[in-house]
Design a protein around this motif. Structure first.
Motif, short mmCIF file in Angstrom:
data_model
loop_
_atom_site.label_atom_id
_atom_site.label_comp_id
_atom_site.label_asym_id
_atom_site.label_seq_id
_atom_site.Cartn_x
_atom_site.Cartn_y
_atom_site.Cartn_z
N VAL A 84 0.87 -1.18 0.00
CA VAL A 84 0.00 0.00 0.00
C VAL A 84 0.90 1.22 0.00
N ASP A 85 0.79 2.06 -1.03
CA ASP A 85 1.68 3.21 -1.22
C ASP A 85 0.82 4.45 -1.38
N ILE A 86 0.87 5.36 -0.40
CA ILE A 86 0.06 6.58 -0.44
C ILE A 86 0.95 7.80 -0.24
N GLY A 87 0.55 8.94 -0.80
CA GLY A 87 1.32 10.16 -0.65
C GLY A 87 0.57 11.36 -1.18
N VAL A 88 1.25 12.49 -1.14
CA VAL A 88 0.73 13.73 -1.71
C VAL A 88 1.88 14.41 -2.44
N GLY A 89 1.53 15.29 -3.37
CA GLY A 89 2.57 15.96 -4.12
C GLY A 89 2.10 17.21 -4.81
N THR A 123 4.10 21.19 -11.15
CA THR A 123 4.17 22.53 -11.72
C THR A 123 3.28 22.66 -12.96
N HIS A 124 3.14 21.57 -13.72
CA HIS A 124 2.20 21.51 -14.84
C HIS A 124 1.52 20.14 -14.76
N GLY A 125 0.43 20.09 -14.02
CA GLY A 125 -0.21 18.81 -13.74
C GLY A 125 -1.59 18.69 -14.32
N ALA A 126 -2.28 17.64 -13.89
CA ALA A 126 -3.66 17.35 -14.28
C ALA A 126 -4.34 16.71 -13.08
N PRO A 127 -5.68 16.71 -13.05
CA PRO A 127 -6.38 16.19 -11.87
C PRO A 127 -6.10 14.71 -11.61
N PHE A 128 -6.17 14.34 -10.35
CA PHE A 128 -6.06 12.95 -9.91
C PHE A 128 -7.11 12.10 -10.61
N ASP A 129 -6.70 10.89 -11.05
CA ASP A 129 -7.62 9.97 -11.72
C ASP A 129 -7.58 8.62 -10.99
N PRO A 130 -8.68 8.22 -10.32
CA PRO A 130 -8.67 6.99 -9.52
C PRO A 130 -8.66 5.72 -10.34
N ARG A 131 -8.89 5.84 -11.66
CA ARG A 131 -8.91 4.62 -12.50
C ARG A 131 -7.51 4.21 -12.95
N SER A 132 -6.67 5.19 -13.28
CA SER A 132 -5.39 4.86 -13.89
C SER A 132 -4.45 4.23 -12.86
N ALA A 133 -3.50 3.44 -13.36
CA ALA A 133 -2.55 2.78 -12.47
C ALA A 133 -1.69 3.80 -11.73
N SER A 164 -1.21 11.52 -4.36
CA SER A 164 -0.13 10.88 -5.11
C SER A 164 -0.01 9.41 -4.71
N PRO A 165 -0.90 8.57 -5.25
CA PRO A 165 -0.81 7.14 -4.93
C PRO A 165 0.26 6.45 -5.75
N ASN A 166 0.75 5.33 -5.24
CA ASN A 166 1.63 4.45 -6.02
C ASN A 166 2.86 5.16 -6.56
N ALA A 167 3.36 6.14 -5.82
CA ALA A 167 4.47 6.95 -6.32
C ALA A 167 5.77 6.15 -6.41
N LEU A 168 6.08 5.37 -5.36
CA LEU A 168 7.33 4.61 -5.35
C LEU A 168 7.13 3.21 -5.92
N SER A 169 5.96 2.61 -5.70
CA SER A 169 5.64 1.31 -6.28
C SER A 169 4.13 1.14 -6.30
N ASN A 170 3.66 0.29 -7.21
CA ASN A 170 2.23 0.08 -7.35
C ASN A 170 1.65 -0.62 -6.13
N ALA A 212 -3.07 -8.31 -8.04
CA ALA A 212 -3.70 -7.20 -8.76
C ALA A 212 -3.25 -5.89 -8.16
N GLY A 213 -3.10 -4.87 -9.01
CA GLY A 213 -2.76 -3.53 -8.57
C GLY A 213 -4.03 -2.71 -8.38
N PHE A 214 -3.99 -1.77 -7.42
CA PHE A 214 -5.17 -0.96 -7.14
C PHE A 214 -4.76 0.44 -6.70
N ASP A 215 -5.73 1.34 -6.73
CA ASP A 215 -5.52 2.69 -6.21
C ASP A 215 -5.89 2.70 -4.73
N PRO A 216 -4.96 3.06 -3.83
CA PRO A 216 -5.24 2.97 -2.40
C PRO A 216 -6.22 4.01 -1.89
N TYR A 217 -6.51 5.05 -2.66
CA TYR A 217 -7.49 6.05 -2.24
C TYR A 217 -8.91 5.65 -2.62
#
Length: 502
Positions: A69-74, A77-87, A106-112, A135-140
């Motif tokens: 389980v890998d969770i974070g925030v970040g 400088t030129h980003g886009a909104p968080f997407d809970p579907r993408s890996a 910022s989920p899965n930043a260091l590993s899925n 299986a990989g998942f979004d922790p949020y």
């Protein structure tokens, strides 16, 4: 487009109930098919606190439950909104939809983040049955990772309003990581069947200083390298894989024997690998591997661009955005090396990828996420198939070179400092049917020569047996043809997170 979804939360609850029995150690990454040599047996978890605070494992009757389980925030400088579907969840890497400064989950930043089971069962002599399913998942959001689904969800959305989608071999399946069974012997090697990592994905895990991190490694985020050209081919749902070690040397082969109907992203693929670990003076070691890949009728999904000006910059209204599957035959050759001396590991890698016209142009098929796509169906279901992206109508074959160097230094037993540089080179393959090749190097065409650069650094602190905290950033920039259709040309993504591995 709808698919059967099994709640990852339910799987985690079931995992939490598995507190007893004999145990094997859980892998930090989804497991590779290692030989069945016995290792020292870690202690099994006896209560929730020991699971959280010690290095015990979850095992019951020889089946081990493992995960990350890998969770974070970040900040981007030129980003886009968080997407809970993408890996990847957050748009760490500069992409076409990245546009403005923003804070982001910022989920899965260091590993899925993953959940899975695995096991090894001796069957006589020195043979064992091995298996793994994960299986990989979004922790949020607790949703299974679905790269192609995240692209499809942005169909018809203006480019400057799209979320952080990214194509992936993880396509919402409950087995979106690995799902294999096989036989292993320390003498004769390991033979496994069904869904497995490509040999190039295993190599990226081993030879990328950041171990295929999403937030700090472009070859982890994009999957171009591990898929031999396209990220959907980083995993194969129906495949045979064989690995064998002979002294300090090793060899491996993979054959994908199914097609689109078997939830693969190609009509066939094969890979061959040779390498070894060479002992040098003292305890120093040099590891090297070479891998050849061929993928037939490989699939890459993206959104077709809207209108661009003469310099390749998008202009309003940024539409249409059609789900487009590009089909190609891909050949790739990868060379990787790692030198270990004391607390220092130095990494280097190079891959040469050639994209060609497909062997069998496609008219319609269902992709690995369950989306039905068909050629020229823009007005029917907002999808299309491009069979002519390479080697046709005046366009040449595309050559992409990917290279990287980096290092990891263990300041203490529990503190690592990591840094890396990544560089892509795309050769010009622009041309017209009437005039033939017309080499270019600007952003006016996607087929012009171009470059991509990334520089990243991070600190990783393992403050408890199963826990680590990290802080890092990655700068990414596109130029020339690789910048065609981009709203912005660079991004910086300082990210902090915590990871729990069991």
């Amino acid at each position: 487009m709808a698919k059967l979804r099994i709640s990852t939360g339910i799987v985690l609850v079931v995992a939490g109930a598995s507190w007893m029995g004999d145990a094997w150690a859980a892998d930090s990454q989804p497991p590779k098919t290692a030989p069945a040599a016995a290792a020292s047996t870690p202690k099994a978890c006896t209560d929730p606190w020991s699971f959280i605070a010690t290095d015990c494992v979850l095992s019951w009757y020889g089946i081990t439950v493992y995960g990350t389980v890998d969770i974070g925030v970040g900040w981007q400088t030129h980003g886009a909104p968080f997407d809970p579907r993408s890996a990847v969840g957050a748009s760490y890497l500069i992409q076409k939809q990245n546009r403005s400064p923003r804070w982001s989950l910022s989920p899965n930043a260091l590993s899925n983040s993953t959940i899975g089971i695995k096991g090894t069962e001796p069957i006589g002599e020195n043979f064992s049955v091995v298996f793994a399913l994960d299986a990989g998942f979004d922790p949020y959001s607790m949703r299974f990772s679905d790269g192609p689904g995240s692209v499809a969800a942005n169909v018809g959305t203006a480019q400057n309003q799209q979320s952080a989608y990214s194509d992936s071999s993880r396509a919402g399946q409950w087995y979106n990581g690995q799902g294999f069974v096989g036989v292993s012997s320390p003498t004769y090697g390991t033979l496994t069947v069904f869904r497995q990592n490509s040999l190039t994905l295993d190599a990226v895990f081993d030879y990328d200083p950041f171990g295929a991190s999403y937030a700090f490694s472009p070859i982890g985020f994009q999957g171009i390298t591990c898929g031999g050209g396209n990220t959907e081919n980083c995993r194969n749902s129906t495949s045979l894989k064989y690995r064998v070690n002979v002294g300090d040397f090793r060899a491996a082969a993979l054959w994908q024997f199914g097609g689109y109907a078997q939830n693969n992203a190609s009509d066939g693929a094969y890979q061959f690998q040779a390498g070894g670990d060479i002992s040098l003076w003292g305890k120093d070691k040099l590891s090297v591997d070479a891998i050849y890949s061929f993928v037939r009728d490989s699939v890459s999904v993206a959104l077709a661009p809207g209108t661009n000006d003469a310099s390749g910059m998008p202009i309003p209204p940024f539409l249409p955005q059609t789900l487009t599957a590009t089909i190609s035959d891909n050949r790739a050759l990868m060379f990787v090396a790692k030198y270990t001396t004391g607390p220092l590991k130095v990494y280097a890698g190079y891959e040469h990828i050639k994209y060609m016209a497909p062997s069998d142009p496609q008219a319609a098929f269902t992709d690995i996420s369950g989306n039905f796509v068909c050629q020229g169906c823009d007005a029917i279901n907002n999808t299309n198939i491009n069979n002519a992206a390479f080697g046709m109508n005046g366009l040449g074959n595309k050559t992409l070179q990917v290279m990287w160097v980096g290092a990891k230094y263990a300041v203490t037993e529990n503190l690592d400092v990591i840094g890396a540089y990544y560089h892509y080179i795309q050769d010009s393959f622009f041309g017209t049917a009437a005039g033939g090749p017309a080499p270019c190097s600007g952003p006016e065409h996607a087929q012009c020569a171009g470059t991509f650069d990334a520089v990243s650094a991070a600190v990783d602190w393992r403050f408890a047996p199963k826990w680590d905290a990290y802080l890092g950033l990655m700068f990414t920039q596109v130029n020339g043809g690789l910048a065609f259709g981009f709203l912005q040309r660079n991004n910086v993504d300082p990210t902090v997170g915590v990871r729990f591995r069991f």
